[in-house]
Design a protein around this motif. Structure first.
Motif, PDB file in Angstrom:
ATOM      1  N   ARG A 131       0.828  -1.207   0.000  1.00 28.94           N
ATOM      2  CA  ARG A 131       0.000   0.000   0.000  1.00 28.94           C
ATOM      3  C   ARG A 131       0.862   1.256   0.000  1.00 28.94           C
ATOM      4  NH1 ARG A 131      -2.530   2.889   4.503  1.00 28.94           N
ATOM      5  NH2 ARG A 131      -1.375   1.471   5.838  1.00 28.94           N
ATOM      6  N   VAL A 132       0.518   2.205  -0.864  1.00 22.60           N
ATOM      7  CA  VAL A 132       1.185   3.511  -0.905  1.00 22.60           C
ATOM      8  C   VAL A 132       0.479   4.413   0.106  1.00 22.60           C
ATOM      9  CG1 VAL A 132       1.726   5.533  -2.306  1.00 22.60           C
ATOM     10  CG2 VAL A 132       1.852   3.247  -3.309  1.00 22.60           C
ATOM     11  N   VAL A 133       1.235   4.919   1.071  1.00 22.75           N
ATOM     12  CA  VAL A 133       0.665   5.745   2.132  1.00 22.75           C
ATOM     13  C   VAL A 133       0.698   7.221   1.765  1.00 22.75           C
ATOM     14  CG1 VAL A 133       0.908   6.424   4.556  1.00 22.75           C
ATOM     15  CG2 VAL A 133       1.318   4.061   3.881  1.00 22.75           C
ATOM     16  N   ASN A 134       1.764   7.656   1.112  1.00 24.83           N
ATOM     17  CA  ASN A 134       1.941   9.065   0.794  1.00 24.83           C
ATOM     18  C   ASN A 134       2.680   9.183  -0.521  1.00 24.83           C
ATOM     19  OD1 ASN A 134       2.014  11.862   1.058  1.00 24.83           O
ATOM     20  ND2 ASN A 134       3.883  11.834   2.262  1.00 24.83           N
ATOM     21  N   GLN A 135       2.338  10.204  -1.282  1.00 22.34           N
ATOM     22  CA  GLN A 135       3.023  10.443  -2.548  1.00 22.34           C
ATOM     23  C   GLN A 135       3.177  11.946  -2.730  1.00 22.34           C
ATOM     24  OE1 GLN A 135       0.891   9.217  -6.124  1.00 22.34           O
ATOM     25  NE2 GLN A 135       2.768   8.273  -6.829  1.00 22.34           N
ATOM     26  N   GLU A 136       4.389  12.387  -3.009  1.00 22.76           N
ATOM     27  CA  GLU A 136       4.668  13.806  -3.238  1.00 22.76           C
ATOM     28  C   GLU A 136       5.294  13.957  -4.623  1.00 22.76           C
ATOM     29  OE1 GLU A 136       7.057  15.479  -0.119  1.00 22.76           O
ATOM     30  OE2 GLU A 136       5.948  14.401   1.427  1.00 22.76           O
ATOM     31  N   THR A 137       4.819  14.939  -5.362  1.00 18.92           N
ATOM     32  CA  THR A 137       5.386  15.193  -6.685  1.00 18.92           C
ATOM     33  C   THR A 137       6.475  16.251  -6.581  1.00 18.92           C
ATOM     34  OG1 THR A 137       3.612  16.770  -7.094  1.00 18.92           O
ATOM     35  CG2 THR A 137       3.304  14.550  -7.941  1.00 18.92           C
ATOM     36  N   THR A 138       7.413  16.196  -7.505  1.00 18.34           N
ATOM     37  CA  THR A 138       8.513  17.156  -7.537  1.00 18.34           C
ATOM     38  C   THR A 138       8.323  18.101  -8.717  1.00 18.34           C
ATOM     39  OG1 THR A 138       9.890  15.769  -8.960  1.00 18.34           O
ATOM     40  CG2 THR A 138      10.087  15.420  -6.568  1.00 18.34           C
ATOM     41  N   SER A 139       9.202  19.046  -8.842  1.00 23.52           N
ATOM     42  CA  SER A 139       9.122  19.987  -9.965  1.00 23.52           C
ATOM     43  C   SER A 139       9.331  19.275 -11.298  1.00 23.52           C
ATOM     44  CB  SER A 139      10.144  21.106  -9.795  1.00 23.52           C
ATOM     45  OG  SER A 139      11.447  20.584  -9.730  1.00 23.52           O
ATOM     46  N   GLU A 140      10.074  18.169 -11.304  1.00 23.83           N
ATOM     47  CA  GLU A 140      10.276  17.399 -12.536  1.00 23.83           C
ATOM     48  C   GLU A 140       8.955  16.832 -13.051  1.00 23.83           C
ATOM     49  OE1 GLU A 140      13.206  14.549 -11.204  1.00 23.83           O
ATOM     50  OE2 GLU A 140      14.760  15.608 -12.310  1.00 23.83           O
ATOM     51  N   TYR A 141       8.066  16.489 -12.148  1.00 25.44           N
ATOM     52  CA  TYR A 141       6.760  15.944 -12.529  1.00 25.44           C
ATOM     53  C   TYR A 141       5.978  16.961 -13.353  1.00 25.44           C
ATOM     54  CZ  TYR A 141       2.039  14.054 -12.084  1.00 25.44           C
ATOM     55  OH  TYR A 141       0.786  13.569 -12.345  1.00 25.44           O
ATOM     56  N   PHE A 142       6.038  18.220 -12.947  1.00 24.50           N
ATOM     57  CA  PHE A 142       5.265  19.267 -13.608  1.00 24.50           C
ATOM     58  C   PHE A 142       5.981  19.882 -14.802  1.00 24.50           C
ATOM     59  CE2 PHE A 142       3.692  19.142  -9.241  1.00 24.50           C
ATOM     60  CZ  PHE A 142       2.358  18.892  -9.492  1.00 24.50           C
ATOM     61  N   ALA A 143       7.239  19.599 -15.017  1.00 31.22           N
ATOM     62  CA  ALA A 143       8.010  20.208 -16.106  1.00 31.22           C
ATOM     63  C   ALA A 143       7.399  19.903 -17.466  1.00 31.22           C
ATOM     64  CB  ALA A 143       9.462  19.755 -16.048  1.00 31.22           C
ATOM     65  N   ALA A 144       7.097  18.664 -17.742  1.00 29.09           N
ATOM     66  CA  ALA A 144       6.529  18.289 -19.036  1.00 29.09           C
ATOM     67  C   ALA A 144       5.118  18.824 -19.175  1.00 29.09           C
ATOM     68  CB  ALA A 144       6.532  16.771 -19.206  1.00 29.09           C
ATOM     69  N   GLU A 145       4.364  18.853 -18.075  1.00 22.56           N
ATOM     70  CA  GLU A 145       3.008  19.363 -18.120  1.00 22.56           C
ATOM     71  C   GLU A 145       3.009  20.824 -18.552  1.00 22.56           C
ATOM     72  OE1 GLU A 145       0.400  17.376 -17.598  1.00 22.56           O
ATOM     73  OE2 GLU A 145       1.722  15.694 -17.142  1.00 22.56           O
ATOM     74  N   GLN A 146       3.945  21.629 -18.060  1.00 21.55           N
ATOM     75  CA  GLN A 146       4.014  23.031 -18.430  1.00 21.55           C
ATOM     76  C   GLN A 146       4.340  23.184 -19.902  1.00 21.55           C
ATOM     77  OE1 GLN A 146       6.895  24.650 -15.727  1.00 21.55           O
ATOM     78  NE2 GLN A 146       5.304  25.553 -14.460  1.00 21.55           N
ATOM     79  N   ASN A 147       5.258  22.384 -20.416  1.00 19.43           N
ATOM     80  CA  ASN A 147       5.623  22.465 -21.828  1.00 19.43           C
ATOM     81  C   ASN A 147       4.428  22.161 -22.711  1.00 19.43           C
ATOM     82  OD1 ASN A 147       8.221  23.144 -21.174  1.00 19.43           O
ATOM     83  ND2 ASN A 147       9.006  21.060 -21.356  1.00 19.43           N
ATOM     84  N   GLN A 148       3.615  21.185 -22.335  1.00 19.82           N
ATOM     85  CA  GLN A 148       2.437  20.831 -23.121  1.00 19.82           C
ATOM     86  C   GLN A 148       1.410  21.954 -23.089  1.00 19.82           C
ATOM     87  OE1 GLN A 148       1.168  17.098 -21.513  1.00 19.82           O
ATOM     88  NE2 GLN A 148       2.852  15.969 -22.423  1.00 19.82           N
ATOM     89  N   VAL A 149       1.223  22.578 -21.933  1.00 18.54           N
ATOM     90  CA  VAL A 149       0.269  23.677 -21.816  1.00 18.54           C
ATOM     91  C   VAL A 149       0.733  24.864 -22.634  1.00 18.54           C
ATOM     92  CG1 VAL A 149      -0.709  25.368 -20.214  1.00 18.54           C
ATOM     93  CG2 VAL A 149      -0.620  22.955 -19.580  1.00 18.54           C
ATOM     94  N   GLN A 150       2.024  25.188 -22.588  1.00 21.29           N
ATOM     95  CA  GLN A 150       2.553  26.310 -23.359  1.00 21.29           C
ATOM     96  C   GLN A 150       2.380  26.056 -24.849  1.00 21.29           C
ATOM     97  OE1 GLN A 150       6.539  26.622 -21.902  1.00 21.29           O
ATOM     98  NE2 GLN A 150       5.970  27.976 -20.224  1.00 21.29           N
ATOM     99  N   ALA A 151       2.623  24.842 -25.299  1.00 18.72           N
ATOM    100  CA  ALA A 151       2.464  24.520 -26.721  1.00 18.72           C
ATOM    101  C   ALA A 151       1.004  24.657 -27.131  1.00 18.72           C
ATOM    102  CB  ALA A 151       2.958  23.104 -26.992  1.00 18.72           C
ATOM    103  N   ALA A 152       0.088  24.216 -26.294  1.00 18.46           N
ATOM    104  CA  ALA A 152      -1.333  24.322 -26.603  1.00 18.46           C
ATOM    105  C   ALA A 152      -1.764  25.781 -26.664  1.00 18.46           C
ATOM    106  CB  ALA A 152      -2.154  23.567 -25.566  1.00 18.46           C
ATOM    107  N   MET A 153      -1.263  26.600 -25.759  1.00 16.68           N
ATOM    108  CA  MET A 153      -1.616  28.017 -25.757  1.00 16.68           C
ATOM    109  C   MET A 153      -1.067  28.707 -26.995  1.00 16.68           C
ATOM    110  SD  MET A 153      -1.196  29.042 -21.749  1.00 16.68           S
ATOM    111  CE  MET A 153      -1.363  30.768 -22.092  1.00 16.68           C
TER     112      MET A 153
END
Length: 69
Positions: A39-61
């Motif tokens: 069982r996974v008790v806790n999960q934290e995302t890092t800035s690396e997790y959001f890096a690709a998401e930002q690039n995709q949003v910028q390309a869409a915009m």
């Protein structure tokens, strides 16, 4: 470089740290391991997790605001 780091505590808890994998693909990489660990008790995302998401949003915009009129 992609790395997975595991710290196993005396009480059986396991801490997993993923570095070098950009975006949400880190979840795909670790899914099988986590299924075996339990069982996974806790999960934290890092800035690396959001890096690709930002690039995709910028390309869409950029595509949405660009017009050939």
């Amino acid at each position: 470089m992609e790395t997975l780091e595991f710290v196993i505590y005396p009480d059986g808890r396991v801490q997993e740290k993923v570095t070098g994998i950009v975006g949400s693909s880190c979840a795909e990489v670790t899914a099988a391991i986590e299924a075996q660990l339990g069982r996974v008790v806790n999960q934290e995302t890092t800035s690396e997790y959001f890096a690709a998401e930002q690039n995709q949003v910028q390309a869409a915009m950029t595509q949405a605001t660009f017009s050939e009129w």
